[in-house]
Structures are given as structure tokens and as C-alpha cells.
Design a protein around this motif. Structure first.
Motif, PDB file in Angstrom:
ATOM      1  N   THR A   4     156.496  42.178  -7.982  1.00 46.11           N
ATOM      2  CA  THR A   4     157.758  41.538  -7.623  1.00 46.11           C
ATOM      3  C   THR A   4     157.862  40.186  -8.323  1.00 46.11           C
ATOM      4  O   THR A   4     156.880  39.460  -8.435  1.00 46.11           O
ATOM      5  N   ASP A  31     162.268  36.758  -6.456  1.00 45.30           N
ATOM      6  CA  ASP A  31     162.553  37.767  -5.424  1.00 45.30           C
ATOM      7  C   ASP A  31     161.655  37.581  -4.210  1.00 45.30           C
ATOM      8  O   ASP A  31     162.087  37.765  -3.073  1.00 45.30           O
ATOM      9  N   MET A  37     160.710  46.798  -0.681  1.00 39.50           N
ATOM     10  CA  MET A  37     160.302  46.416  -2.033  1.00 39.50           C
ATOM     11  C   MET A  37     158.915  46.968  -2.346  1.00 39.50           C
ATOM     12  O   MET A  37     158.682  47.488  -3.437  1.00 39.50           O
TER      13      MET A  37
END
Length: 100
Positions: free
Chosen positions: A58, A62, A76
Motif C-alpha cells: 500500500t 493511502d 485493502m
């Protein structure tokens, strides 16, 4: 790529079976045919076990945006996990790398 070869075999096998619309009414013949198909399908189980060499993470921005939202973090993580196992994505990365 070995994974793509195995997937192509599975597609051909599935297409061939799709056209088989008749089954034996003899229970023994039916069971033998099902056992044979089950054995043939076992070789395609390896497709789900294929792994890639992709390292996906990631972005820092984010991570900061998701800070404290456990639902977003969970989604995610699942998404990144599925991307890291995607052989199509890995192949696309190799193709783009070869274009340089």
C-alpha cells in the motif's frame, strides 16, 4: 509460463466437457465416469496454488488516509493479497518490462 499452459489445458478440457450432454443411466458407468473426471480435475488444482514473485504494498498516502478505518484496511489487505497471486498481472509486468 507453466501457469498459463495449465490454464489453457483447463479451458480446453472445460469446453470439451461442456459439449457432453449425455450421461449413462447405468449407475456403475456413471460413477466410473465421475471418478475419472474427478481425477482429471485434480491436476488443475495447482492453478489456485500458483504463486508469483510480485511484491505489492500500500502507498504511504493511502495508509495515512485509511488510518483508523479497520474496514478499509481489511479490504485493502485482501485486495493486495489477491493481486500478489495474480499470474496475469505478473505477466503484464513482465511484458511492460520487456518493452523498455
Amino acid at each position: 509460463n507453466e501457469g498459463f499452459k495449465l490454464m489453457a489445458e483447463q479451458v480446453a478440457f472445460t469446453k470439451a466437457r461442456k459439449n457432453e450432454t449425455q450421461v449413462s443411466l447405468n449407475i456403475n458407468d456413471f460413477r466410473n465416469e465421475e471418478k475419472k473426471r474427478t481425477e482429471e480435475n485434480k491436476r488443475f488444482d495447482e492453478i489456485s496454488k500458483l504463486s508469483t514473485s510480485l511484491k505489492i504494498s500500500t502507498l504511504a498516502a493511502d495508509k495515512e488516509a485509511m488510518k483508523g478505518d479497520t474496514a478499509k484496511i481489511s479490504r485493502m489487505d485482501k485486495w493486495i493479497s489477491s493481486l500478489s497471486k495474480d499470474i496475469y498481472l505478473e505477466e503484464a509486468v513482465h511484458v511492460v518490462g520487456d518493452m523498455k
